[in-house]
Design an enzyme around this catalytic site. Structure first.
Site, PDB file in Angstrom:
ATOM      1  N   GLU A 128       2.454   5.317  -3.909  1.00  0.00           N
ATOM      2  CA  GLU A 128       3.355   5.265  -2.979  1.00  0.00           C
ATOM      3  C   GLU A 128       4.092   6.689  -2.863  1.00  0.00           C
ATOM      4  OE1 GLU A 128       4.459   4.074   0.019  1.00  0.00           O
ATOM      5  OE2 GLU A 128       5.844   2.492  -0.476  1.00  0.00           O
ATOM      6  N   THR A 181       7.398   8.826   6.273  1.00  0.00           N
ATOM      7  CA  THR A 181       8.630   8.205   5.502  1.00  0.00           C
ATOM      8  C   THR A 181       9.257   9.622   4.790  1.00  0.00           C
ATOM      9  OG1 THR A 181       7.285   6.408   5.013  1.00  0.00           O
ATOM     10  CG2 THR A 181       9.004   7.027   3.388  1.00  0.00           C
TER      11      THR A 181
HETATM   12  N1  HSE Z   1      12.913   2.466   1.559  1.00  0.00           N
HETATM   13  C1  HSE Z   1      11.874   3.145   2.258  1.00  0.00           C
HETATM   14  C2  HSE Z   1      12.664   4.013   2.888  1.00  0.00           C
HETATM   15  C3  HSE Z   1      10.876   2.497   2.492  1.00  0.00           C
HETATM   16  O1  HSE Z   1      13.175   3.353   4.047  1.00  0.00           O
HETATM   17  O2  HSE Z   1      12.323   5.278   3.115  1.00  0.00           O
HETATM   18  C4  HSE Z   1       9.564   3.230   3.136  1.00  0.00           C
HETATM   19  O3  HSE Z   1       8.843   3.499   2.240  1.00  0.00           O
END
Ligand code: HSE
Length: 307
Positions: A128, A181
């Protein structure tokens, strides 16, 4: 057993007030993967269908998590990974998490389950991190455990399973644009006002209580995000119109799914979830932006063996 086919589900992270710690699992969308033992040592990605992703294990999310696990075991064989990707990368519904989880789950099954789900999360978090440039597990944990999960801590990893009320359904709209992201994290403020923090943790605490008690009214009162949504919603075309239409159609709440561009809503029945689907479809049909919509019960099982 030398080969296994698995389904690795899409997930919704953050759930409005739980940035980086809360997530839930979907049941109608996900990737298929085949994991196979092979005489050749190491991790080998042999097939990728659906999207154009790297075959080099150390450049591929599924490969990086598999390598993290491979380094922790001592075996005289290797693994091949086939990825049948249905979740578009950069969609906001846990595309990288599904890949990262799928490889380690499949390998663990072929090895006779030496690792528990928290340990698997620890390997998957490395994959991830390749995609989002930081370690967080709010998509990984629901993909592995199913249902709602709360990542209490990353180091050491501590994951809490939160009950999913029986009649809770999600409607997700996925505008066909990509938001990375890493980029949607970069626009967030490093500091927030104390008054916003108070509102956020009050909502978060009450959402967790509401999930435990199946209190749909309290879920509705708690699904608000004063910290992240005001910044990220600017990246998502027609976010406010979708949210207004969803709430008017009866949704308990509506927010950004993960880092976007997908938008999630929660409803207290399948009928309402379908009404919400029609309402937000109506909004997006007029925008000229291609989109997909999914209606899903909360998937309490998580990643699973198909064959
Ligand atoms: N919590 C993470 C974000 C989830 O909002 O950046 C996405 O990978």
């Amino acid at each position: 057993m030398n080969e296994i086919k698995i389904f690795s589900p899409a997930t919704v992270a953050n759930v409005s007030c739980g940035f980086d710690v809360l997530g839930f699992c979907l049941d109608s969308v996900g990737d298929d993967m085949v994991i196979r033992k092979t005489e050749k040592k190491g991790i080998h990605i042999t097939k990728i269908e659906g999207f154009d992703l790297p075959y080099e294990a150390d450049l591929n999310v599924a490969g990086v998590s598999a390598l993290a696990m491979y380094e922790a075991i001592d075996v005289d064989f290797g693994f091949e990974i086939e990825i049948y990707k249905n979740i578009k990368p950069g969609s906001g519904i846990g595309s990288s998490a599904a890949s990262a989880v799928g490889s380690v789950f499949g390998m663990n099954e072929l090895l006779g389950r030496p690792f528990n789900k928290t340990q698997l999360t620890g390997f998957a978090i490395k994959g991830e991190a390749l995609a989002s440039k930081c370690e967080h597990a709010d998509n990984l944990a629901p993909a592995l455990f199913g249902g709602f999960t709360l990542v209490k801590s990353i180091s050491p990893l501590q994951i809490l399973e939160i009950p999913s009320p029986d009649d809770l359904y999600a409607t997700i709209i996925h505008p066909q644009i990509e938001i990375k992201t890493s980029e949607s994290r970069a626009i967030l403020p490093k500091k927030i006002a104390l008054s916003d923090a108070i509102t956020q943790w009050a909502n978060f605490g009450s959402l967790i209580h509401a999930l435990h008690t199946s209190d749909y009214d309290l879920i509705k009162e708690s699904l608000h995000d004063v910290v992240v949504e005001p910044h990220r919603s600017k990246l998502i075309p027609h976010f406010n119109a979708v949210k207004k239409a969803a709430i008017t159609a009866g949704a308990l709440g509506c927010g950004i799914s993960g880092s976007g561009p997908s938008i999630f809503t929660l409803s207290n029945s399948l009928e309402t979830s379908n009404n919400v689907k029609d309402a937000i479809k109506n909004v997006y049909s007029k925008t000229g932006i291609a989109f997909e919509i999914h209606v899903s019960k909360i998937n309490t099982e998580g990643v699973k063996i198909i064959s």
